[in-house]
Every structure is written in C-alpha cells, then in structure tokens.
Design a protein around this motif. Structure first.
Motif, PDB file in Angstrom:
ATOM      1  N   THR A 144     -13.720  20.760 -22.651  1.00  0.00           N
ATOM      2  CA  THR A 144     -13.118  20.239 -23.879  1.00  0.00           C
ATOM      3  C   THR A 144     -11.623  20.498 -23.854  1.00  0.00           C
ATOM      4  OG1 THR A 144     -13.583  22.317 -25.009  1.00  0.00           O
ATOM      5  CG2 THR A 144     -15.210  20.569 -25.265  1.00  0.00           C
ATOM      6  N   ASP A 145     -10.892  19.872 -24.748  1.00  0.00           N
ATOM      7  CA  ASP A 145      -9.443  20.055 -24.915  1.00  0.00           C
ATOM      8  C   ASP A 145      -8.661  19.738 -23.647  1.00  0.00           C
ATOM      9  OD1 ASP A 145      -9.931  20.870 -27.519  1.00  0.00           O
ATOM     10  OD2 ASP A 145     -10.151  22.968 -26.929  1.00  0.00           O
ATOM     11  N   GLY A 146      -9.100  18.760 -22.863  1.00  0.00           N
ATOM     12  CA  GLY A 146      -8.357  18.327 -21.681  1.00  0.00           C
ATOM     13  C   GLY A 146      -8.338  19.329 -20.547  1.00  0.00           C
ATOM     14  N   ALA A 147      -9.282  20.254 -20.496  1.00  0.00           N
ATOM     15  CA  ALA A 147      -9.313  21.277 -19.447  1.00  0.00           C
ATOM     16  C   ALA A 147      -9.713  20.655 -18.109  1.00  0.00           C
ATOM     17  CB  ALA A 147     -10.300  22.376 -19.824  1.00  0.00           C
ATOM     18  N   LYS A 148      -9.306  21.312 -17.042  1.00  0.00           N
ATOM     19  CA  LYS A 148      -9.646  20.881 -15.684  1.00  0.00           C
ATOM     20  C   LYS A 148     -10.860  21.671 -15.195  1.00  0.00           C
ATOM     21  CE  LYS A 148      -6.145  18.132 -15.243  1.00  0.00           C
ATOM     22  NZ  LYS A 148      -6.357  16.707 -15.262  1.00  0.00           N
ATOM     23  N   PRO A 149     -11.629  21.119 -14.258  1.00  0.00           N
ATOM     24  CA  PRO A 149     -12.795  21.853 -13.744  1.00  0.00           C
ATOM     25  C   PRO A 149     -12.376  23.141 -13.034  1.00  0.00           C
ATOM     26  CG  PRO A 149     -12.818  19.566 -13.000  1.00  0.00           C
ATOM     27  CD  PRO A 149     -11.525  19.776 -13.702  1.00  0.00           C
ATOM     28  N   THR A 150     -13.117  24.215 -13.284  1.00  0.00           N
ATOM     29  CA  THR A 150     -12.833  25.495 -12.645  1.00  0.00           C
ATOM     30  C   THR A 150     -13.784  25.792 -11.501  1.00  0.00           C
ATOM     31  OG1 THR A 150     -14.251  26.640 -14.226  1.00  0.00           O
ATOM     32  CG2 THR A 150     -11.908  26.484 -14.759  1.00  0.00           C
ATOM     33  N   LYS A 151     -14.972  25.195 -11.528  1.00  0.00           N
ATOM     34  CA  LYS A 151     -15.964  25.435 -10.486  1.00  0.00           C
ATOM     35  C   LYS A 151     -15.854  24.375  -9.401  1.00  0.00           C
ATOM     36  CE  LYS A 151     -19.329  27.352 -13.704  1.00  0.00           C
ATOM     37  NZ  LYS A 151     -20.681  27.177 -14.251  1.00  0.00           N
ATOM     38  N   GLY A 152     -15.989  24.808  -8.169  1.00  0.00           N
ATOM     39  CA  GLY A 152     -16.009  23.885  -7.043  1.00  0.00           C
ATOM     40  C   GLY A 152     -17.448  23.527  -6.698  1.00  0.00           C
ATOM     41  N   PRO A 153     -17.625  22.723  -5.658  1.00  0.00           N
ATOM     42  CA  PRO A 153     -18.984  22.385  -5.250  1.00  0.00           C
ATOM     43  C   PRO A 153     -19.713  23.620  -4.721  1.00  0.00           C
ATOM     44  CG  PRO A 153     -17.373  21.374  -3.796  1.00  0.00           C
ATOM     45  CD  PRO A 153     -16.619  22.032  -4.887  1.00  0.00           C
ATOM     46  N   ARG A 154     -21.020  23.646  -4.931  1.00  0.00           N
ATOM     47  CA  ARG A 154     -21.824  24.766  -4.444  1.00  0.00           C
ATOM     48  C   ARG A 154     -21.952  24.702  -2.931  1.00  0.00           C
ATOM     49  NH1 ARG A 154     -27.079  25.251  -8.396  1.00  0.00           N
ATOM     50  NH2 ARG A 154     -25.952  25.751 -10.290  1.00  0.00           N
ATOM     51  N   PRO A 155     -21.977  25.852  -2.281  1.00  0.00           N
ATOM     52  CA  PRO A 155     -22.198  25.823  -0.830  1.00  0.00           C
ATOM     53  C   PRO A 155     -23.642  25.440  -0.532  1.00  0.00           C
ATOM     54  CG  PRO A 155     -22.057  28.072  -1.615  1.00  0.00           C
ATOM     55  CD  PRO A 155     -21.724  27.186  -2.774  1.00  0.00           C
ATOM     56  N   LYS A 156     -23.832  24.729   0.577  1.00  0.00           N
ATOM     57  CA  LYS A 156     -25.174  24.321   0.957  1.00  0.00           C
ATOM     58  C   LYS A 156     -25.933  25.515   1.518  1.00  0.00           C
ATOM     59  CE  LYS A 156     -24.404  19.495   1.771  1.00  0.00           C
ATOM     60  NZ  LYS A 156     -24.676  18.380   2.639  1.00  0.00           N
ATOM     61  N   ARG A 157     -27.235  25.535   1.269  1.00  0.00           N
ATOM     62  CA  ARG A 157     -28.074  26.609   1.769  1.00  0.00           C
ATOM     63  C   ARG A 157     -28.364  26.399   3.244  1.00  0.00           C
ATOM     64  NH1 ARG A 157     -32.793  27.475  -2.752  1.00  0.00           N
ATOM     65  NH2 ARG A 157     -31.435  28.067  -4.454  1.00  0.00           N
ATOM     66  N   GLU A 158     -28.374  27.498   3.962  1.00  0.00           N
ATOM     67  CA  GLU A 158     -28.733  27.452   5.374  1.00  0.00           C
ATOM     68  C   GLU A 158     -30.248  27.453   5.476  1.00  0.00           C
ATOM     69  OE1 GLU A 158     -26.661  27.289   8.008  1.00  0.00           O
ATOM     70  OE2 GLU A 158     -24.947  27.182   6.649  1.00  0.00           O
ATOM     71  N   LYS A 159     -30.789  26.643   6.372  1.00  0.00           N
ATOM     72  CA  LYS A 159     -32.228  26.628   6.574  1.00  0.00           C
ATOM     73  C   LYS A 159     -32.603  27.811   7.454  1.00  0.00           C
ATOM     74  CE  LYS A 159     -33.054  21.768   5.921  1.00  0.00           C
ATOM     75  NZ  LYS A 159     -33.652  20.559   6.466  1.00  0.00           N
ATOM     76  N   VAL A 160     -33.574  28.568   7.001  1.00  0.00           N
ATOM     77  CA  VAL A 160     -34.018  29.751   7.728  1.00  0.00           C
ATOM     78  C   VAL A 160     -35.193  29.348   8.609  1.00  0.00           C
ATOM     79  CG1 VAL A 160     -34.933  32.078   7.514  1.00  0.00           C
ATOM     80  CG2 VAL A 160     -33.276  31.221   5.842  1.00  0.00           C
ATOM     81  N   ALA A 161     -35.072  29.614   9.916  1.00  0.00           N
ATOM     82  CA  ALA A 161     -36.143  29.273  10.837  1.00  0.00           C
ATOM     83  C   ALA A 161     -37.232  30.333  10.743  1.00  0.00           C
ATOM     84  CB  ALA A 161     -35.599  29.202  12.260  1.00  0.00           C
ATOM     85  N   LYS A 162     -38.472  29.882  10.668  1.00  0.00           N
ATOM     86  CA  LYS A 162     -39.598  30.807  10.608  1.00  0.00           C
ATOM     87  C   LYS A 162     -39.837  31.390  11.989  1.00  0.00           C
ATOM     88  CE  LYS A 162     -41.943  28.445   6.845  1.00  0.00           C
ATOM     89  NZ  LYS A 162     -43.155  27.765   6.438  1.00  0.00           N
ATOM     90  N   PRO A 163     -40.113  32.687  12.062  1.00  0.00           N
ATOM     91  CA  PRO A 163     -40.395  33.267  13.385  1.00  0.00           C
ATOM     92  C   PRO A 163     -41.717  32.717  13.918  1.00  0.00           C
ATOM     93  CG  PRO A 163     -40.764  34.878  11.644  1.00  0.00           C
ATOM     94  CD  PRO A 163     -40.156  33.674  10.998  1.00  0.00           C
TER      95      PRO A 163
END
Length: 130
Positions: A102-121
C-alpha cells in the motif's frame, strides 16, 4: 490482510503465499511482477477503491507458464450432415502472491530459491534381504 485484484477480466481474492492460475501475464519465470489493479485491501480497516485503491499493488512471483485444459466447441445441425469441431487451450500463468503493498511501496521480498531435489539412497538386494 487480503486484497481483491483484477487481472485478465476476472477478480481474485488473494492473501500472501497464495498460488493461483490466471490468464497469461508477461514476465520471466522466477521474476517478481507487480499487479496494480487492486479493488479492495482488507484487514482491520478495509480500504475500498473507486474503482481501484490508489497507491496499492500486489507483488507476485511468476512460477510457470503453461496451457490450460483443452476445450472443444462442437456444433452439429441435425439431418443436414453439417458438423464443426473446433478446440483451443488457454495460455495460463501460475503465480504466487509475495506481498500486498500500500501507499506506493516497492516489493521487499525477492523470488524464493528453488528447492534442491534430494536423491534417495539406493538399497542393495543384500540389505533388502537382511
């Protein structure tokens, strides 16, 4: 806090961290885009726009561009041997609501980092038999 936004001729009630599918919006996957057509900002003291709330916007993260389900328009005129089959698929953008500004504010949060896929043993046949 929630907001009602208008995009693609439709209205959506959104809260932060919502994921929704809207008509195609320009923007790269993973980037932050601001939607400026905010019709209502709700909370403790709701602000109603006439027609939009001045200085309000919603920051969204573009998650994906894809195509919607196939829609088939089939027309048939009985006893005339006349048929027409036509289909199409809408272009859709998947969005995640980052924050309501609101009130002409700019975004403070950036894009979320992508999750790394964990390989199953991998288990060997000897371990599985034991």
């Amino acid at each position: 806090m929630f907001a009602v936004i208008k995009t693609g001729g439709r209205q959506y009630r959104v809260v932060p961290d919502d994921v929704l599918e809207v008509g195609k919006i320009e923007g790269e996957v993973g980037s932050i885009v601001q939607l400026n057509e905010v019709l209502l900002v709700g909370g403790d003291t709701p602000i109603l726009g006439l027609p939009t709330v001045a200085g309000a916007s919603v920051a969204v993260e573009v998650l994906d561009h894809k195509r919607g389900p196939k829609v088939i328009a089939f027309k048939k005129r009985r006893r005339k041997n006349s048929r027409r089959k036509r289909g199409y698929r809408d272009e859709i953008t998947v969005l995640r609501i980052s924050e309501i500004l609101t009130d002409g504010a700019k975004p403070t949060k950036g894009p979320r980092p992508k999750r790394e896929k964990v390989a199953k043993p991998e288990t060997t046949t000897e371990e599985a038999a034991a």
